[in-house]
Scaffold this motif. Structure first.
Motif, PDB file in Angstrom:
ATOM      1  N   UNK A 323      18.996  49.072   2.970  1.00 59.30           N
ATOM      2  CA  UNK A 323      19.021  49.474   4.375  1.00 59.30           C
ATOM      3  C   UNK A 323      19.390  48.282   5.249  1.00 59.30           C
ATOM      4  N   UNK A 324      18.784  47.114   4.955  1.00 60.01           N
ATOM      5  CA  UNK A 324      19.108  45.910   5.728  1.00 60.01           C
ATOM      6  C   UNK A 324      20.579  45.564   5.579  1.00 60.01           C
ATOM      7  N   UNK A 335      29.850  45.368  16.458  1.00 57.25           N
ATOM      8  CA  UNK A 335      29.786  44.226  17.386  1.00 57.25           C
ATOM      9  C   UNK A 335      30.418  42.953  16.847  1.00 57.25           C
ATOM     10  N   UNK A 336      31.100  43.034  15.721  1.00 59.46           N
ATOM     11  CA  UNK A 336      31.715  41.841  15.155  1.00 59.46           C
ATOM     12  C   UNK A 336      30.655  40.925  14.552  1.00 59.46           C
ATOM     13  N   UNK A 337      30.911  39.606  14.647  1.00 62.25           N
ATOM     14  CA  UNK A 337      29.985  38.622  14.078  1.00 62.25           C
ATOM     15  C   UNK A 337      28.613  38.723  14.726  1.00 62.25           C
ATOM     16  N   UNK A 338      28.573  39.121  16.014  1.00 64.21           N
ATOM     17  CA  UNK A 338      27.280  39.257  16.700  1.00 64.21           C
ATOM     18  C   UNK A 338      26.386  40.289  16.019  1.00 64.21           C
ATOM     19  N   UNK A 339      26.992  41.210  15.291  1.00 59.73           N
ATOM     20  CA  UNK A 339      26.203  42.222  14.604  1.00 59.73           C
ATOM     21  C   UNK A 339      25.270  41.660  13.562  1.00 59.73           C
ATOM     22  N   UNK A 340      25.620  40.477  12.989  1.00 56.28           N
ATOM     23  CA  UNK A 340      24.729  39.835  12.019  1.00 56.28           C
ATOM     24  C   UNK A 340      23.398  39.464  12.643  1.00 56.28           C
ATOM     25  N   UNK A 343      21.943  43.451  14.448  1.00 59.89           N
ATOM     26  CA  UNK A 343      21.558  44.526  13.522  1.00 59.89           C
ATOM     27  C   UNK A 343      20.153  44.350  12.946  1.00 59.89           C
ATOM     28  N   UNK A 344      19.767  43.152  12.444  1.00 55.40           N
ATOM     29  CA  UNK A 344      18.393  43.020  11.931  1.00 55.40           C
ATOM     30  C   UNK A 344      17.325  43.281  12.981  1.00 55.40           C
TER      31      UNK A 344
END
Length: 368
Positions: A323-324, A335-340, A343-344
Motif C-alpha cells: 500500500x505504501x 505531483x511528480x517528485x513532490x509525491x514522494x 503521498x506517505x
C-alpha cells in the motif's frame, strides 16, 4: 425504494460537500493556522514526558514542562554543536586542500579547452568562412537571437533573485515571532491540556467524543511512527555512507557522513547535493578509482533507501508495504517528485482516519 435511494444520494452529496468545504477552508487558512497546528502536535508529543516527570519526580506541571522543553532544546543544541565541531575540523582540513583541488580542476579545464574546444572552434570558424555572405548573415542572425535570449533570460533571473532578497529578509522577523508564539503556546497548551480535554469532552456528544479520541490517538501513533521511520532511514544512510567512506579511506569520513545525514532531510535532493558534484569533480581530475567507489556508494545509499522506505514505514505506521509503495507511485504520477513526500503523509492520515472508524461512520450515515 426510489425515495430511499434519493435520500442516500442527498446524504452522499452532504458528506462530499462537507469534505470539500473543509478542504477549501484548510487550504486558504493554512498560512494562518499552521502555528496552532504545530503547537498542538508539539504539545501532544511532549505530554507523555511531562506526565513522566510529574509522576516519577513529583514535579509541579509548569516545572515539568519547563524541564522537558529545556531538555529537548539543549539536546538539539548539543547535536548541532557536535556537528559544528566536526564540520569545523573537516572544513579546516578542506581549507588547506581546496586551493590545491581548485588549481587541479583549473588545469583540467585548461587542458580540456586546448585539446577539445579550441580545435572544434577552429574547425567551425574555417567552415563559417567557407560559406557565402547570405549563409553567414543567417547564422549570425541565429547566434544573435540566441545570445539575446540568453541575456534576457539571465537578466530576468537575476532581477527576480535580487527582488526576492527583501522578501526573504522580511520573513526572518516574522519567523522569529512565529517561533516565539509556538514555544509559548506549546507551554500554555501543555500546562492546560487536561482542562482542554475535559472542556472538549463536555462540549462534544458521546459518540463524537469517542470517534475524536480514537482519531487523535491513531494520528499520534501514525505521526510518531512516521517520524521514527524517517529518522531511522537517515541513520541507516549515515551508517552506510560512513562505512563506505572508511572502506574507501576518505579523510574526515565522519564529517562527510554527518553532513550527508543532515542534507538527507531535504526533500527531493537529499545526499545528491554532496555526492553528484563530488563524483563530477573526481572524474574531472581523473581520480577514476575513487570516482567509481563514490558512485557505487551513492547508488547503494539510494537503492537501499528506496527498498527499505516502504518496509520501514509500514512497520512503524501499521500499513502493508504494498500500500505504501502504491501510494508513493500514485503520488509521483499526480505531483511528480513532490509525491514522494506528500503521498506517505496522506497515507498516514488516511490510515489513522480508517483505524478510528471515521470512514465507517460516514458510510453508515450515507446508508441511513
Amino acid at each position: 425504494m426510489q425515495k430511499y435511494n434519493l435520500l442516500q444520494l442527498i446524504r452522499f452529496l452532504i458528506v462530499l460537500g462537507a469534505l470539500f468545504t473543509v478542504y477549501l477552508i484548510f487550504v486558504h487558512t493554512f498560512k494562518f493556522i499552521y502555528p496552532i497546528l504545530l503547537t498542538c502536535i508539539l504539545s501532544l508529543l511532549i505530554h507523555p514526558l511531562v506526565v513522566f516527570f510529574e509522576s516519577k519526580f513529583k514535579f509541579p506541571r509548569p516545572l515539568a514542562i519547563t524541564v522537558v522543553m529545556l531538555g529537548l532544546f539543549l539536546f538539539f543544541v548539543g547535536i548541532v554543536l557536535l556537528i559544528i565541531t566536526e564540520v569545523y575540523q573537516g572544513t579546516a582540513f578542506l581549507a588547506v586542500q581546496i586551493p590545491e583541488y581548485i588549481q587541479t580542476f583549473v588545469l583540467f579545464l585548461e587542458s580540456f579547452f586546448n585539446t577539445n574546444i579550441l580545435p572544434l572552434y577552429e574547425k567551425i570558424i574555417s567552415f563559417f568562412h567557407s560559406l557565402d555572405e547570405q549563409q553567414q548573415a543567417t547564422i549570425q542572425s541565429y547566434i544573435r537571437s540566441f545570445t539575446d535570449f540568453i541575456t534576457s533570460t539571465g537578466t530576468d533571473m537575476l532581477q527576480n533573485s535580487l527582488a526576492k532578497i527583501p522578501e526573504i529578509l522580511a520573513v526572518v522577523p516574522g519567523s522569529l515571532t512565529t517561533l516565539t508564539f509556538i514555544l509559548l503556546a506549546t507551554f500554555m497548551m501543555t500546562n492546560d491540556l487536561e482542562n482542554i480535554k475535559r472542556i472538549a469532552s463536555r462540549m462534544l456528544p458521546e459518540k463524537t467524543r469517542q470517534s475524536t479520541n480514537q482519531l487523535f490517538h491513531y494520528i499520534k501513533l501514525a505521526v510518531t511512527g512516521y517520524l521514527r521511520a524517517q529518522l531511522f532511514l537517515i541513520f541507516i544512510s549515515a551508517c552506510l555512507i560512513l562505512t563506505g567512506l572508511l572502506i574507501l579511506r576518505v579523510e574526515h569520513a565522519l564529517t562527510i557522513a554527518l553532513i550527508a545525514a543532515a542534507v538527507d532531510l531535504i526533500p527531493y535532493l537529499g545526499t545528491g547535493i554532496i555526492f553528484i558534484p563530488w563524483i563530477i569533480y573526481l572524474y574531472a581530475v581523473a581520480d577514476y578509482s575513487l570516482t567509481i567507489g563514490i558512485t557505487v556508494l551513492y547508488m547503494i545509499v539510494i537503492i537501499s533507501r528506496q527498498i527499505l522506505e516502504p518496509k520501514i514505514l509500514s512497520s512503524n505506521i501499521g500499513i502493508h508495504p504494498l500500500i505504501v509503495l502504491t501510494t508513493m507511485f500514485v503520488g509521483i504520477q499526480l505531483w511528480g517528485i513532490a509525491g514522494l513526500l506528500v503521498a506517505p503523509i496522506f497515507t498516514v492520515l488516511g490510515n489513522a482516519i480508517y483505524q478510528a472508524g471515521i470512514f465507517q461512520a460516514l458510510w453508515n450515515f450515507i446508508r441511513g
